[in-house]
Design an enzyme around this catalytic site. Structure first.
Site, PDB file in Angstrom:
ATOM      1  N   GLU A   1      62.022 -30.654  68.227  1.00 48.83           N
ATOM      2  CA  GLU A   1      60.768 -31.170  68.809  1.00 48.83           C
ATOM      3  C   GLU A   1      60.177 -32.286  67.942  1.00 48.83           C
ATOM      4  OE1 GLU A   1      61.584 -27.974  68.126  1.00 48.83           O
ATOM      5  OE2 GLU A   1      60.268 -26.583  69.190  1.00 48.83           O
TER       6      GLU A   1
ATOM      7  N   CYS B   1      57.656 -23.265  67.439  1.00 47.12           N
ATOM      8  CA  CYS B   1      57.014 -22.572  66.316  1.00 47.12           C
ATOM      9  C   CYS B   1      55.630 -23.177  66.070  1.00 47.12           C
ATOM     10  CB  CYS B   1      57.882 -22.711  65.058  1.00 47.12           C
ATOM     11  SG  CYS B   1      57.893 -24.397  64.386  1.00 47.12           S
TER      12      CYS B   1
END
Lengths: 158, 158
Positions: B64, B92
């Protein structure tokens, strides 16, 4: 005797925070939000960075992230076991996550950030069940100075 | 008529997840944890990345983060307003923070991550008071396939 060409830092703990504050001041001079960070171990500075989100057009370029990336690059590892991070403001969720992944030993920070901090405010990431490594945390180093720096930056911009 | 030298992608939404899965497969082939991400807008892919934490010795080099940094670099901006992120696993805390800072419009993810996820698990960052921009969240795209990919990677390593 060998000539000492290399500049070495050998400072007490409060002075690592002074170096972080210096990085925050450089960030302010560049028109960035004045936050600075230093990674230190064995009595010396391994990496130091200020916020560069604007300059780099990178929303992840917080001082902590840049200091972690630089330190890891220098050591050729993903893990900074035994190293400590000094940062002028309480880390956000993104940076708290990175601190955990980097396995930093200790986190020293200046002012608390009740709007975006994720250590003693907000999601308190290091105490959450999804945090698999938490550093020792020491808050409030040069708290007034670091808070004032941010306040005056935002006041000037209004 | 101009020759079409540039490879363009024009896919339906489910196929952006296919492109993220492809990135995860490349990551696995490099010996990295198989997670892939794609940033798309206006019907085409702007950036695509797989996890590279080992290769780059960078604990922040999640799929990401790399996709966000690449997209921002291409557009010369810190903000990806109007763009969507597709990622094979629930982000996360670090990546959720970056998604918020990047002002991404929508987040589509595959499998949930009950150990490290911070969107529908753990600190549920986007619902926390320290989150100042939350994307629309769509979970469970190709859930079985993305979960299976991770499971078989970790099984092979044991």
């Amino acid at each position: 005797m060998a000539r000492r060409n290399q500049r070495t830092y050998c400072l007490n703990r409060p002075d690592f925070m002074a170096a972080a504050i210096e990085q925050a001041q450089y960030a302010a001079a560049r028109g960035e939000v004045p936050i600075g960070a230093v990674i230190a171990g064995n009595g010396s500075i391994l990496s130091a960075a200020g916020n560069r989100t604007r300059e780099l057009s990178d929303p992840t370029a917080h001082a902590e992230i840049l200091a972690i990336r630089d330190a890891c690059r220098q050591l050729g590892t993903e893990r900074l076991t035994g190293y400590d991070l000094y940062v002028t403001l309480e880390p956000c969720a993104m940076c708290a996550g990175a601190i955990s992944f980097a396995r930093l030993r200790r986190l020293y920070f200046g002012a608390e950030d009740d709007k975006g901090g994720a250590v003693v405010n907000g999601t308190r990431f290091f105490s959450s069940p999804i945090c698999h490594h938490a550093p020792e945390v020491y808050s409030g180093l040069r708290e007034l100075e670091t808070a004032r720096m941010l306040k005056s930056f935002f006041k000037d911009r209004r």
